[in-house]
Design an enzyme around this catalytic site. Structure first.
Site, short mmCIF file in Angstrom:
data_model
loop_
_atom_site.label_atom_id
_atom_site.label_comp_id
_atom_site.label_asym_id
_atom_site.label_seq_id
_atom_site.Cartn_x
_atom_site.Cartn_y
_atom_site.Cartn_z
N ASP A 92 10.72 -3.98 -8.48
CA ASP A 92 11.47 -4.74 -7.48
C ASP A 92 12.62 -3.86 -7.03
OD1 ASP A 92 11.33 -7.27 -6.09
OD2 ASP A 92 13.35 -7.60 -6.83
N ASP A 117 13.23 2.50 5.52
CA ASP A 117 13.12 3.96 5.57
C ASP A 117 13.70 4.57 6.85
OD1 ASP A 117 12.12 4.36 3.05
OD2 ASP A 117 10.04 4.65 3.66
N ALA A 134 0.83 -1.21 0.00
CA ALA A 134 0.00 0.00 0.00
C ALA A 134 0.86 1.27 0.00
CB ALA A 134 -0.92 -0.01 1.21
N LYS A 142 3.82 1.63 -1.46
CA LYS A 142 4.32 1.84 -2.82
C LYS A 142 3.21 2.41 -3.70
CE LYS A 142 7.70 -1.93 -3.20
NZ LYS A 142 8.00 -3.14 -3.99
P1 IMP Z 1 10.36 -5.22 -3.02
O1 IMP Z 1 10.70 -6.63 -3.33
O2 IMP Z 1 10.42 -4.32 -4.22
O3 IMP Z 1 9.07 -5.07 -2.29
O4 IMP Z 1 11.46 -4.61 -2.06
C1 IMP Z 1 12.20 -5.41 -1.19
C2 IMP Z 1 12.33 -4.77 0.15
O5 IMP Z 1 13.11 -3.60 0.03
C3 IMP Z 1 11.04 -4.34 0.81
O6 IMP Z 1 10.46 -5.37 1.52
C4 IMP Z 1 11.51 -3.26 1.72
O7 IMP Z 1 12.00 -3.82 2.91
C5 IMP Z 1 12.68 -2.68 0.97
N1 IMP Z 1 12.28 -1.44 0.27
C6 IMP Z 1 11.85 -1.30 -1.01
N2 IMP Z 1 11.60 -0.02 -1.27
C7 IMP Z 1 11.87 0.66 -0.14
C8 IMP Z 1 11.78 2.05 0.22
O8 IMP Z 1 11.40 2.91 -0.57
N3 IMP Z 1 12.14 2.34 1.46
C9 IMP Z 1 12.57 1.42 2.37
N4 IMP Z 1 12.65 0.13 2.10
C10 IMP Z 1 12.30 -0.25 0.85
#
Ligand code: IMP
Length: 203
Positions: free
Chosen positions: A69, A151, A11, A13
């Site tokens: 991703d 973050d 949510a 994102k």
């Molecule tokens: P995802 O597979 O794209 O959801 O990203 C993998 C992991 O990276 C997520 O579960 C978050 O822990 C971390 N992550 C992705 N984008 C962000 C962000 O903008 N801020 C902080 N952590 C992030």
């Protein structure tokens, strides 16, 4: 209105992406198109995972879709947690992931890191990748309460505040995912993509 499905159950994102998109595009969430459940994510690169997620949804709905991703790549950890960022500690718990990261960096003078996002867009006969990144460093302690994931410990270069200490507006100035989204939008505005024909007056 040009509708695009965003293949993510996150949510935060979705909110970030909607905030960054202009009114010409309508972002449809997975629940809005009637998809429930998890999308498989078994790749070993950000590119493979982004494509896998977008393809999974495109196969089911046949409508323009993109997935992202993201990995946090820490220099002193040779790029880890990278593609394993979501479950670095062995669970998907953000606090546990941060705790493991802070422990791994204890005593390290080089705390530099970057977030890298890959977006995969799929439409009729189209398959494109876009990337965005933000450089920064890992704070020595958790700071701030907004946002998600890492973050509270990510300090983008040029800021004294972690992402979690900023509102979404301020985060979007640095946001790796928004950078990748901007490239997707620029490409959608060019002459190849699916919506160009749709917007032309009928002859
Ligand atoms: P995802 O597979 O794209 O959801 O990203 C993998 C992991 O990276 C997520 O579960 C978050 O822990 C971390 N992550 C992705 N984008 C962000 C962000 O903008 N801020 C902080 N952590 C992030």
């Amino acid at each position: 209105m040009n509708q695009i499905i965003f293949a993510s159950n996150n949510a935060h994102k979705l909110e970030e992406m909607r905030h960054a998109l202009d009114e010409r595009f309508e972002l449809l969430s997975l629940s809005e198109v009637g998809f429930e459940g998890e999308i498989p994510e078994t790749g070993r690169t950000l590119e493979a995972n982004a494509l896998q997620k977008a393809e999974y949804i495109y196969e089911r709905f046949g409508r323009p879709v993109f997935a992202d991703d993201t990995g946090l790549e820490v220099t002193a950890l040779h790029g880890a947690p990278g593609v394993d960022s979501a479950h670095y500690s062995g669970s998907r718990d953000a606090q546990a992931n941060i705790a493991k990261l802070l422990e791994a960096l204890e005593g390290q003078s080089d705390r530099s890191a970057r977030f890298r996002t890959v977006i995969a867009f799929i439409g009729p006969g189209l398959r494109e990748l876009f990337s965005g990144e933000v450089f920064g460093s890992i704070a020595t302690e958790v700071r701030g309460a907004s946002g998600f994931g890492y973050d509270p410990v990510f300090l983008p270069q040029g800021s004294e505040h972690t992402f979690a200490e900023m509102g979404m507006e301020a985060k979007s100035h640095f946001n790796h995912r928004v950078r990748a989204l901007e490239k997707l939008i620029a490409w959608l505005d060019s002459d190849a993509p699916p919506f160009a024909a749709q917007d032309e007056p009928e002859r």
